[in-house]
Design a protein around this motif. Structure first.
Motif, PDB file in Angstrom:
ATOM      1  N   LEU A 246       0.831  -1.207   0.000  1.00  0.00           N
ATOM      2  CA  LEU A 246       0.000   0.000   0.000  1.00  0.00           C
ATOM      3  C   LEU A 246       0.866   1.257   0.000  1.00  0.00           C
ATOM      4  CD1 LEU A 246      -2.773  -0.977   2.591  1.00  0.00           C
ATOM      5  CD2 LEU A 246      -3.051  -0.749   0.116  1.00  0.00           C
ATOM      6  N   GLU A 247       1.954   1.222   0.765  1.00  0.00           N
ATOM      7  CA  GLU A 247       2.838   2.391   0.846  1.00  0.00           C
ATOM      8  C   GLU A 247       3.546   2.667  -0.474  1.00  0.00           C
ATOM      9  OE1 GLU A 247       5.366   1.292   4.066  1.00  0.00           O
ATOM     10  OE2 GLU A 247       3.969   1.976   5.630  1.00  0.00           O
ATOM     11  N   SER A 248       3.649   1.664  -1.334  1.00  0.00           N
ATOM     12  CA  SER A 248       4.339   1.837  -2.614  1.00  0.00           C
ATOM     13  C   SER A 248       3.448   2.428  -3.703  1.00  0.00           C
ATOM     14  CB  SER A 248       4.887   0.490  -3.096  1.00  0.00           C
ATOM     15  OG  SER A 248       3.829  -0.367  -3.520  1.00  0.00           O
ATOM     16  N   LEU A 249       2.136   2.545  -3.445  1.00  0.00           N
ATOM     17  CA  LEU A 249       1.227   3.087  -4.450  1.00  0.00           C
ATOM     18  C   LEU A 249       1.418   4.593  -4.566  1.00  0.00           C
ATOM     19  CD1 LEU A 249      -2.003   1.065  -3.512  1.00  0.00           C
ATOM     20  CD2 LEU A 249      -0.384   0.590  -5.360  1.00  0.00           C
ATOM     21  N   ASN A 250       1.257   5.110  -5.771  1.00  0.00           N
ATOM     22  CA  ASN A 250       1.482   6.543  -5.995  1.00  0.00           C
ATOM     23  C   ASN A 250       0.305   7.375  -5.483  1.00  0.00           C
ATOM     24  OD1 ASN A 250      -0.548   6.694  -8.062  1.00  0.00           O
ATOM     25  ND2 ASN A 250       0.905   5.860  -9.536  1.00  0.00           N
ATOM     26  N   ASP A 251       0.420   8.678  -5.639  1.00  0.00           N
ATOM     27  CA  ASP A 251      -0.575   9.563  -5.018  1.00  0.00           C
ATOM     28  C   ASP A 251      -1.881   9.658  -5.786  1.00  0.00           C
ATOM     29  OD1 ASP A 251       0.249  11.096  -7.142  1.00  0.00           O
ATOM     30  OD2 ASP A 251       1.174  12.682  -5.946  1.00  0.00           O
ATOM     31  N   THR A 252      -2.036   8.865  -6.845  1.00  0.00           N
ATOM     32  CA  THR A 252      -3.369   8.760  -7.464  1.00  0.00           C
ATOM     33  C   THR A 252      -4.283   7.866  -6.626  1.00  0.00           C
ATOM     34  OG1 THR A 252      -2.699   6.895  -8.872  1.00  0.00           O
ATOM     35  CG2 THR A 252      -2.453   9.122  -9.792  1.00  0.00           C
ATOM     36  N   PHE A 253      -3.697   7.124  -5.694  1.00  0.00           N
ATOM     37  CA  PHE A 253      -4.462   6.290  -4.766  1.00  0.00           C
ATOM     38  C   PHE A 253      -4.640   7.035  -3.450  1.00  0.00           C
ATOM     39  CE2 PHE A 253      -2.598   3.282  -7.674  1.00  0.00           C
ATOM     40  CZ  PHE A 253      -3.512   2.255  -7.795  1.00  0.00           C
ATOM     41  N   LYS A 254      -5.814   6.900  -2.867  1.00  0.00           N
ATOM     42  CA  LYS A 254      -6.058   7.439  -1.534  1.00  0.00           C
ATOM     43  C   LYS A 254      -6.207   6.268  -0.572  1.00  0.00           C
ATOM     44  CE  LYS A 254      -8.522  11.497  -3.342  1.00  0.00           C
ATOM     45  NZ  LYS A 254      -9.830  12.209  -3.389  1.00  0.00           N
ATOM     46  N   ILE A 255      -5.253   6.158   0.346  1.00  0.00           N
ATOM     47  CA  ILE A 255      -5.258   5.067   1.314  1.00  0.00           C
ATOM     48  C   ILE A 255      -5.794   5.590   2.641  1.00  0.00           C
ATOM     49  CG2 ILE A 255      -3.906   3.216   2.363  1.00  0.00           C
ATOM     50  CD1 ILE A 255      -3.819   3.286  -0.723  1.00  0.00           C
ATOM     51  N   SER A 256      -6.734   4.880   3.233  1.00  0.00           N
ATOM     52  CA  SER A 256      -7.297   5.317   4.511  1.00  0.00           C
ATOM     53  C   SER A 256      -7.604   4.094   5.370  1.00  0.00           C
ATOM     54  CB  SER A 256      -8.571   6.134   4.288  1.00  0.00           C
ATOM     55  OG  SER A 256      -9.574   5.341   3.666  1.00  0.00           O
ATOM     56  N   ILE A 257      -7.895   4.354   6.635  1.00  0.00           N
ATOM     57  CA  ILE A 257      -8.400   3.312   7.531  1.00  0.00           C
ATOM     58  C   ILE A 257      -9.881   3.588   7.734  1.00  0.00           C
ATOM     59  CG2 ILE A 257      -8.286   2.359   9.862  1.00  0.00           C
ATOM     60  CD1 ILE A 257      -5.290   3.056   9.860  1.00  0.00           C
ATOM     61  N   CYS A 258     -10.712   2.660   7.272  1.00  0.00           N
ATOM     62  CA  CYS A 258     -12.161   2.906   7.280  1.00  0.00           C
ATOM     63  C   CYS A 258     -12.840   2.298   8.501  1.00  0.00           C
ATOM     64  CB  CYS A 258     -12.799   2.387   5.998  1.00  0.00           C
ATOM     65  SG  CYS A 258     -12.514   0.635   5.659  1.00  0.00           S
ATOM     66  N   GLY A 259     -12.071   1.645   9.366  1.00  0.00           N
ATOM     67  CA  GLY A 259     -12.641   1.055  10.563  1.00  0.00           C
ATOM     68  C   GLY A 259     -11.645   0.099  11.186  1.00  0.00           C
ATOM     69  N   THR A 260     -12.080  -0.603  12.210  1.00  0.00           N
ATOM     70  CA  THR A 260     -11.222  -1.568  12.886  1.00  0.00           C
ATOM     71  C   THR A 260     -11.980  -2.863  13.127  1.00  0.00           C
ATOM     72  OG1 THR A 260     -11.798  -0.631  15.045  1.00  0.00           O
ATOM     73  CG2 THR A 260      -9.759   0.152  14.032  1.00  0.00           C
ATOM     74  N   SER A 261     -11.217  -3.925  13.344  1.00  0.00           N
ATOM     75  CA  SER A 261     -11.774  -5.258  13.561  1.00  0.00           C
ATOM     76  C   SER A 261     -12.112  -5.468  15.037  1.00  0.00           C
ATOM     77  CB  SER A 261     -10.746  -6.290  13.121  1.00  0.00           C
ATOM     78  OG  SER A 261      -9.607  -6.229  13.978  1.00  0.00           O
ATOM     79  N   VAL A 262     -12.568  -6.659  15.347  1.00  0.00           N
ATOM     80  CA  VAL A 262     -12.846  -7.023  16.744  1.00  0.00           C
ATOM     81  C   VAL A 262     -11.605  -6.792  17.601  1.00  0.00           C
ATOM     82  CG1 VAL A 262     -13.393  -8.939  18.295  1.00  0.00           C
ATOM     83  CG2 VAL A 262     -14.642  -8.700  16.133  1.00  0.00           C
TER      84      VAL A 262
ATOM     85  N   GLU B 116     -16.707  -5.441  11.573  1.00  0.00           N
ATOM     86  CA  GLU B 116     -16.316  -5.504  10.159  1.00  0.00           C
ATOM     87  C   GLU B 116     -17.536  -5.355   9.247  1.00  0.00           C
ATOM     88  OE1 GLU B 116     -13.585  -8.212  12.642  1.00  0.00           O
ATOM     89  OE2 GLU B 116     -15.763  -7.921  12.438  1.00  0.00           O
ATOM     90  N   SER B 117     -18.652  -5.970   9.660  1.00  0.00           N
ATOM     91  CA  SER B 117     -19.894  -5.842   8.888  1.00  0.00           C
ATOM     92  C   SER B 117     -20.395  -4.400   8.900  1.00  0.00           C
ATOM     93  CB  SER B 117     -20.971  -6.758   9.469  1.00  0.00           C
ATOM     94  OG  SER B 117     -20.535  -8.093   9.538  1.00  0.00           O
ATOM     95  N   LYS B 118     -20.224  -3.733  10.040  1.00  0.00           N
ATOM     96  CA  LYS B 118     -20.654  -2.332  10.145  1.00  0.00           C
ATOM     97  C   LYS B 118     -19.808  -1.424   9.266  1.00  0.00           C
ATOM     98  CE  LYS B 118     -22.524  -3.083  14.767  1.00  0.00           C
ATOM     99  NZ  LYS B 118     -22.339  -2.936  16.223  1.00  0.00           N
ATOM    100  N   VAL B 119     -18.529  -1.753   9.128  1.00  0.00           N
ATOM    101  CA  VAL B 119     -17.667  -0.989   8.214  1.00  0.00           C
ATOM    102  C   VAL B 119     -18.198  -1.087   6.791  1.00  0.00           C
ATOM    103  CG1 VAL B 119     -15.389  -0.954   7.124  1.00  0.00           C
ATOM    104  CG2 VAL B 119     -15.577  -1.103   9.613  1.00  0.00           C
ATOM    105  N   LEU B 120     -18.486  -2.317   6.353  1.00  0.00           N
ATOM    106  CA  LEU B 120     -18.970  -2.508   4.985  1.00  0.00           C
ATOM    107  C   LEU B 120     -20.319  -1.833   4.782  1.00  0.00           C
ATOM    108  CD1 LEU B 120     -18.494  -3.779   2.228  1.00  0.00           C
ATOM    109  CD2 LEU B 120     -19.567  -5.880   3.076  1.00  0.00           C
TER     110      LEU B 120
END
Length: 389
Positions: A29-45, A137-141
């Protein structure tokens, strides 16, 4: 366009084998260029991050997620191979970026991925939690469905080696489903929109794996994610990456996931217009895709002589590989799972015992759940299901 060549060229070398976790994907993920937007959309149990990857600025919005089942990483590998193509200044990447906004969750179930289990840390199958959404995880989706408002969803999974394509004697290397929206399994515009894309993917994949593309069972269960999303009017496609000959780590199968993803997005609008004019033909073509069939075992041994209750008899038996996580790697352990009544089944590997006698440490007749370690005629040695040379 030689899509198989592209699938090979853009394969991400850092992601190999059957064990893929957050730890493995972070550096990619860190190697992707800035045309990608990487985020954390939630957390697991267990409070592990659930990463989201957004690409493109186009009007057509597609939401896709992989490793809803933690022990199903093949589509994750194929998805990252696809990111690798998009991470270029190629014409294909530019066209996709201009037409689509992609929002992708590479690993929806990071706890299950780390433990190499189907279920999450609460031992819940997330693909049976779509209606009740009890799990984080279901709530994230569900939250992404409601905020992103996709026009189309890709539900990315693996399927077991037991599946073949009905009537072909070949493994189901990749299977698709346009999920039902009601118990009657009727076809409406939502399902037909998914079917059109499946047909296009099938046409391209047949060039490389003829008779190895299957159609997954469409029994309706509103608790299943694809069925629920289709029922609320969003076209959804289930991807099931399966077995390719001698490819237990699924490095070949991932290529066909890549090809399917790329094919789904190429000439999308033109094919959408075509579908609206040919719904009946599209449905007929979809129904011609062979049904998935449980017709395989990993290993079948035929014409084996045994002693059972002091009686000599000829049998056929089968073994299946269990996948066990050991020190960060997946070990394949062959266990005996079936004896006789195997005429309708095929083995990915078949061994003719030529009427040689079976023997093992525990006796002269194979036992269910025992490891497939045995001898034939006390001279041919089989270790972990295969002949030891």
């Amino acid at each position: 366009m030689n899509t198989l060549q592209l699938a090979t060229e853009y394969q991400v070398s850092q992601l190999q084998g059957k064990y893929i976790t957050n730890e493995h994907i972070v550096k990619v993920l860190e190697s992707l260029n800035d045309t990608f937007k990487i985020s954390i959309c939630g957390t697991s149990v267990k409070q592990k991050p659930i990463y989201a990857v957004q690409f493109g600025t186009g009007s057509k919005k597609i939401l896709m997620w992989s490793q809803m089942h933690g022990n199903e990483p093949t589509t994750t590998k194929g998805l990252f191979d696809f990111f690798n193509l998009l991470n270029t200044d190629s014409i294909i990447a530019e066209q996709i970026a201009s037409k689509f906004t992609l929002l992708c969750i590479p690993i929806l179930n990071p706890d299950g991925a780390e433990a190499y289990t189907r279920v999450n840390a609460n031992e819940i199958d997330l693909n049976r939690d779509a209606l009740t959404i009890t799990e984080p995880e279901s709530k994230v989706l569900r939250g992404l469905l409601e905020t992103f408002k996709p026009d189309l969803c890709f539900n990315l999974h693996d399927q077991r080696t037991i599946f073949g394509t009905e009537g072909t004697g070949l493994p189901a290397t990749i299977s698709f489903l346009a999920p039902a929206y009601n118990v009657e399994r009727e076809y409406n515009p939502t399902r037909l929109a998914a079917i059109q894309i499946i047909n296009r993917m099938n046409t391209v994949l047949k060039q490389y794996i003829p008779n190895q593309i299957g159609r997954f069972d469409d029994a309706f269960n509103v608790n299943c994610t694809g069925d629920y999303i289709t029922s609320i009017g969003i076209p959804t496609i289930l991807f099931e990456a399966g077995h390719f000959q001698n490819d237990y780590n699924r490095e070949e199968s991932r290529k066909y996931v890549f090809i399917a993803l790329l094919t789904a997005l190429v000439d999308f609008e033109e094919n959408e217009v075509h579908r609206k004019q040919n719904d009946e033909q599209e449905l007929n073509n979809y129904l011609r895709i062979p049904q998935n069939s449980k017709c395989f075992y990993d290993l079948i041994y035929r014409n084996i002589k045994t002693i059972d209750n002091n009686e000599e008899k000829m049998i056929t038996f089968a073994a299946q590989f269990e996948e066990n996580l050991v020190d960060g790697d997946i070990k394949f352990v062959a266990k005996i799972v079936a004896i006789d009544k195997l005429d309708e089944f095929k083995g990915h590997v078949e061994i003719d015992g030529k009427e040689m006698s079976f023997s093992a440490d525990y006796g002269n007749f194979p036992e269910i759940s025992k490891k497939a370690d045995f001898y034939l005629n006390n001279m041919l040695k089989f270790i972990n299901g295969l002949q030891f040379l």
